[in-house]
Motif scaffolding. Structure first.
Motif, PDB file in Angstrom:
ATOM      1  N   TYR A  46       0.815  -1.206   0.000  1.00  0.00           N
ATOM      2  CA  TYR A  46       0.000   0.000   0.000  1.00  0.00           C
ATOM      3  C   TYR A  46       0.852   1.261   0.000  1.00  0.00           C
ATOM      4  O   TYR A  46       0.562   2.213  -0.727  1.00  0.00           O
ATOM      5  CB  TYR A  46      -0.878   0.004   1.257  1.00  0.00           C
ATOM      6  N   ALA A  61      -1.355  -5.656  -3.166  1.00  0.00           N
ATOM      7  CA  ALA A  61      -2.645  -5.000  -2.941  1.00  0.00           C
ATOM      8  C   ALA A  61      -3.587  -5.921  -2.173  1.00  0.00           C
ATOM      9  O   ALA A  61      -4.332  -5.477  -1.286  1.00  0.00           O
ATOM     10  CB  ALA A  61      -3.274  -4.588  -4.268  1.00  0.00           C
ATOM     11  N   GLY A  96      -2.263  -6.140   1.453  1.00  0.00           N
ATOM     12  CA  GLY A  96      -2.643  -4.929   2.172  1.00  0.00           C
ATOM     13  C   GLY A  96      -4.108  -4.941   2.555  1.00  0.00           C
ATOM     14  O   GLY A  96      -4.487  -4.527   3.658  1.00  0.00           O
ATOM     15  N   SER A  97      -4.954  -5.453   1.658  1.00  0.00           N
ATOM     16  CA  SER A  97      -6.383  -5.549   1.965  1.00  0.00           C
ATOM     17  C   SER A  97      -6.629  -6.486   3.140  1.00  0.00           C
ATOM     18  O   SER A  97      -7.547  -6.251   3.945  1.00  0.00           O
ATOM     19  CB  SER A  97      -7.144  -6.051   0.731  1.00  0.00           C
ATOM     20  N   SER A 105      -9.881  -0.424   1.563  1.00  0.00           N
ATOM     21  CA  SER A 105      -9.525  -0.873   0.216  1.00  0.00           C
ATOM     22  C   SER A 105      -8.255  -0.193  -0.262  1.00  0.00           C
ATOM     23  O   SER A 105      -7.856   0.858   0.257  1.00  0.00           O
ATOM     24  CB  SER A 105     -10.665  -0.559  -0.758  1.00  0.00           C
ATOM     25  N   VAL A 106      -7.637  -0.782  -1.267  1.00  0.00           N
ATOM     26  CA  VAL A 106      -6.366  -0.259  -1.758  1.00  0.00           C
ATOM     27  C   VAL A 106      -6.514   1.178  -2.247  1.00  0.00           C
ATOM     28  O   VAL A 106      -5.651   2.028  -1.969  1.00  0.00           O
ATOM     29  CB  VAL A 106      -5.789  -1.177  -2.859  1.00  0.00           C
ATOM     30  N   TRP A 118      -7.000   3.590   0.757  1.00  0.00           N
ATOM     31  CA  TRP A 118      -5.771   3.767   1.542  1.00  0.00           C
ATOM     32  C   TRP A 118      -4.802   4.688   0.796  1.00  0.00           C
ATOM     33  O   TRP A 118      -4.267   5.637   1.370  1.00  0.00           O
ATOM     34  CB  TRP A 118      -5.119   2.421   1.814  1.00  0.00           C
ATOM     35  N   MET A 137      -6.921  -3.365 -10.193  1.00  0.00           N
ATOM     36  CA  MET A 137      -6.926  -2.713  -8.886  1.00  0.00           C
ATOM     37  C   MET A 137      -8.350  -2.354  -8.459  1.00  0.00           C
ATOM     38  O   MET A 137      -8.693  -2.448  -7.274  1.00  0.00           O
ATOM     39  CB  MET A 137      -6.053  -1.454  -8.919  1.00  0.00           C
TER      40      MET A 137
END
Length: 321
Positions: A61, A81, A84-85, A91-92, A95, A156
Motif C-alpha cells: 500500500y 494489494a 494490504g487488503s 480498500s487499496v 488507503w 486494482m
C-alpha cells in the motif's frame, strides 16, 4: 468515485466494528493466555499473519502503490494489494488516496489524520489521528484526484471492490490454519481465529495508526520539513520501519525509511531482497549528500548565511547611496 468529505453511517459502523472487534479478540486472548490456552502454533500463526499483512501495508500500500518507491511486475503489485487488503485497513484505493492526501496537506487543513488540525492539541488531537479520523473522514479522498492510476486499472478496481470479502478471508485463513495445525479441532480453529485473526488485526491496526498519531507528536527530527513528523525509534521493529516517519516526510519516494545504519527498516531490507531476486527495480535511494543538504542544521545555516548576505547587500547599497 468519492464525492463526500464525511463517512456515511454504514462506513462509520464498519470502521467502528473494525476497531472494537479486534479489541474484544485481545481480551479473549488475555483470558486464553491466563489459562495457558496458547502455544507455539498459535504464536506462529500470529507472527506469519502479522508479517504478511503488515508488509502488505508497508511495502505494498505505502511504498509501492502510494509513492512508487520501486517498480515491479503487475502480478506482484496485485499480490501486495491483496495482502494490504488483508490488513483490514480499507480498500487499496481508499488507503492510497487518503495517504496521498495526507502528504498533500500534512499537518494543515485537509490532512485526514493530523493530530494538530481541527481537534485541538494534546490528547484530543492524538485521539483523532489515531482512531477518531476513521469515524469522520477515512476513505473519503477523491480516487480520481489522489489515486488516478489505480482507479484506471481494472485489476486494482476489482481488488478494491473485493475488500469486504478479503476482510473475511483475513479471518478465515488463520482460522483454517489453526483448525489444521491443531489436529482438525474446533478448539484449534477458535485459537487460530483469536490469535492469527483478531489479535493480529489489533496489533497491525494500532501500529499503523501510531505512525499517524505518535509519529506526528513525539520523537526526533533532523531534516528541514514543513510539517511536524517525527522519528520514533522504539516503534521501528513492530512497524517494520514505518516509524522513521520524519525521514519519510523528508524524502517521500525513498524505498528506505531507515536512512542510517542503525535505523531498523525491515520493509527496506525486504525491498533490497526483492531487488536481488529480480522482483524489484528502479528502487529509489537517497544519497548521503541529499540527506546532508536537507538536515535542519544545514538548512538553518543556509538561511542564516542568506540572511547575512542580504543584510550585507543592503548595507552596501545604503553606503553607496
Amino acid at each position: 468515485m468519492r464525492t463526500s468529505e464525511a463517512v456515511t453511517r454504514t462506513e462509520r459502523t464498519a470502521n467502528l466494528l473494525g476497531v472494537v472487534v479486534p479489541f474484544i479478540g485481545v481480551l479473549v486472548a488475555v483470558v486464553l493466555l491466563w489459562n495457558r490456552a496458547v502455544d507455539a502454533v498459535d504464536l506462529g500463526i500470529l507472527v506469519v499473519m502479522y508479517l504478511l499483512t503488515a508488509f502488505g501495508v508497508t511495502i505494498g500500500y505505502h511504498r509501492l502503490l502510494t509513492h512508487r518507491a520501486f517498480a515491479t511486475y503487475p502480478a506482484v503489485e496485485r499480490m501486495f494489494a491483496v495482502l494490504g487488503s488483508l490488513s483490514v485497513q480499507g480498500s487499496v484505493m481508499d488507503w492510497v488516496a487518503d495517504h496521498r492526501k495526507h502528504h498533500a496537506h500534512t499537518d494543515r487543513d485537509g490532512d485526514p489524520h493530523s493530530p494538530h488540525v481541527g481537534h485541538g492539541s494534546g490528547l484530543p488531537g492524538l485521539w483523532h489521528a489515531h482512531v477518531g479520523w476513521l469515524l469522520e473522514n477515512q476513505g473519503q479522498a477523491d480516487w480520481k484526484r489522489y489515486a488516478a492510476e489505480l482507479y484506471e486499472d481494472p485489476a486494482m478496481r476489482r481488488i478494491g471492490r473485493s475488500f469486504p470479502l478479503l476482510a473475511y478471508v483475513s479471518l478465515l485463513i488463520p482460522t483454517a490454519a489453526g483448525f489444521i495445525l491443531h489436529g482438525f479441532t474446533l478448539d484449534g480453529a477458535l485459537r487460530g481465529l483469536v490469535w492469527g485473526g483478531l489479535v493480529r488485526i489489533f496489533f497491525v491496526h494500532h501500529v499503523t495508526w501510531s505512525v499517524n498519531s505518535v509519529c506526528h507528536f513525539f520523537g526526533r527530527r533532523r531534516f528541514e520539513v514543513d510539517d511536524q513528523s517525527t522519528n520514533v525509534s522504539w516503534l521501528a521493529l513492530m512497524s517494520l520501519g514505518e516509524s522513521w516517519h520524519h525521514n519519510h516526510h523528508a524524502f517521500p519516494r525513498s524505498a528506505y525509511h531507515g536512512l542510517r545504519r542503525w535505523e531498523i527498516d525491515l520493509s527496506g531490507l525486504t525491498i533490497s531482497a526483492m531487488q536481488r531476486l529480480g522482483l524489484a527495480w528502479n528502487v529509489v535511494r537517497i544519497a548521503p549528500e541529499r540527506q546532508q543538504a536537507k538536515t535542519a542544521v544545514n538548512a538553518r545555516s543556509t538561511k542564516a548565511n542568506r540572511s547575512s548576505a542580504d543584510t550585507d547587500r543592503t548595507s552596501a547599497l545604503d553606503t553607496a547611496a
